[in-house]
Design an enzyme around this catalytic site. Structure first.
Site, PDB file in Angstrom:
ATOM      1  CG  ASP A   1      -1.936   1.138   1.526  1.00  0.00           C
ATOM      2  OD1 ASP A   1      -2.771   1.475   0.474  1.00  0.00           O
ATOM      3  OD2 ASP A   1      -1.753   2.134   1.723  1.00  0.00           O
TER       4      ASP A   1
ATOM      5  CG  ASN B   1      -5.188  11.173  -4.860  1.00  0.00           C
ATOM      6  OD1 ASN B   1      -4.010  11.301  -6.010  1.00  0.00           O
ATOM      7  ND2 ASN B   1      -5.918  10.695  -4.175  1.00  0.00           N
TER       8      ASN B   1
ATOM      9  CG  HIS C   1      -8.024  12.901  -7.808  1.00  0.00           C
ATOM     10  ND1 HIS C   1      -7.195  12.032  -7.468  1.00  0.00           N
ATOM     11  CD2 HIS C   1      -8.682  13.855  -7.554  1.00  0.00           C
ATOM     12  CE1 HIS C   1      -8.690  11.885  -5.241  1.00  0.00           C
ATOM     13  NE2 HIS C   1      -9.231  13.804  -6.247  1.00  0.00           N
TER      14      HIS C   1
ATOM     15  CG  ASP D   1      -4.665   8.833 -11.489  1.00  0.00           C
ATOM     16  OD1 ASP D   1      -5.073   8.401 -10.255  1.00  0.00           O
ATOM     17  OD2 ASP D   1      -5.680   9.494 -12.265  1.00  0.00           O
TER      18      ASP D   1
ATOM     19  CD  GLU E   1      -4.776   4.419  -1.629  1.00  0.00           C
ATOM     20  OE1 GLU E   1      -4.929   4.595  -0.371  1.00  0.00           O
ATOM     21  OE2 GLU E   1      -5.807   4.368  -2.355  1.00  0.00           O
TER      22      GLU E   1
END
Length: 238
Positions: free
Chosen positions: A111, A119, A124, A128, A154
């Site tokens: 993770d 973010n 975002h 990404d 994630e």
């Protein structure tokens, strides 16, 4: 149903069918005409199939190959996450269940640390890109002998068949360190990130879900202990 998967198979099909059509044409002509068969008739019996069969076979072979490639592409799209090109969670779990009864190996739950902050701070699109970069590192470290999937958001999962916990810890550390060295360009600056990793081991007695649950618990422990680390399930850590 005609199934052609490569260009080589396409040309083998065209040659084989054309040759068969020519032979059958000659035999049929000989049976029907017998002693009346002439050189011109024999020539026509040979040239007819050679003029008609190859183009017709080429068209059908091309169509079959196109359909096969489209199906392969569709299967790839269904099995892979579009952002990272890792396996999807559903396809990963399906593969695990297919070999669950006799599977031995290690699982990694990974993770990205403090991803919500990335973010919220950078947007975002940057988030990404961070996901893609981390996914690329994971894939580079497992493509040789393992499977990797985007588990959700994630979070990622890795399967290392036939690898014991000691080997899995080494691999997890390699991935963790490689991610730590990775940066993403943001407004001229280098943005770094880290990941936490939890491990689980499948010995053939637990279901995949049970092993992944233990790996997820280990991941939670890694987060609680300060992040950017590898954590073992409780019994192995004891």
């Amino acid at each position: 149903m005609l199934k052609i998967r490569t260009d080589a198979e396409k040309w083998r099909y065209i040659i084989a069918v054309s040759a068969m059509a020519t032979v059958l044409s000659v035999l049929l002509t000989w049976v029907l005409l017998g002693d009346n068969l002439t050189v011109d008739m024999l020539r026509a019996a040979i040239l007819g199939p050679l003029l008609i069969a190859p183009p017709a076979c080429l068209m059908s072979a091309r169509r079959s190959l196109e359909i096969y490639r489209l199906n392969q592409r569709l299967e790839h799209l269904l099995a892979h996450d579009q952002m990272t090109n890792l396996l999807t969670r559903s396809h990963f779990m399906r593969q695990m269940h297919e070999m669950e009864s006799d599977f031995r190996g290690s699982f990694l739950m990974l993770d990205i640390d403090l991803f919500k902050k990335v973010n919220d701070t950078y947007g975002h699109l940057v988030g990404d890109e961070v996901i893609r970069q981390v996914a690329g590192v994971i894939q580079d470290h497992v493509r040789r002998d393992g499977l990797a999937a985007r588990y959700g958001g994630e979070e990622f999962v890795v399967c290392l068949p036939q690898q014991d916990m000691e080997e899995a810890v080494k691999r997890a550390e390699e991935i963790r360190q490689a991610v730590e060295r990775k940066t993403v360009k943001v407004s001229g600056a280098n943005l770094g990130c880290t990941i936490s990793i939890g491990l689980g081991y499948a010995d053939g007695r637990k279901t995949v879900e049970e092993v992944l649950k233990r790996a997820d618990e280990a991941l939670y422990a890694a987060k609680k202990q300060g992040r950017n680390r590898v954590s073992l399930p409780r019994q192995e850590a004891a």
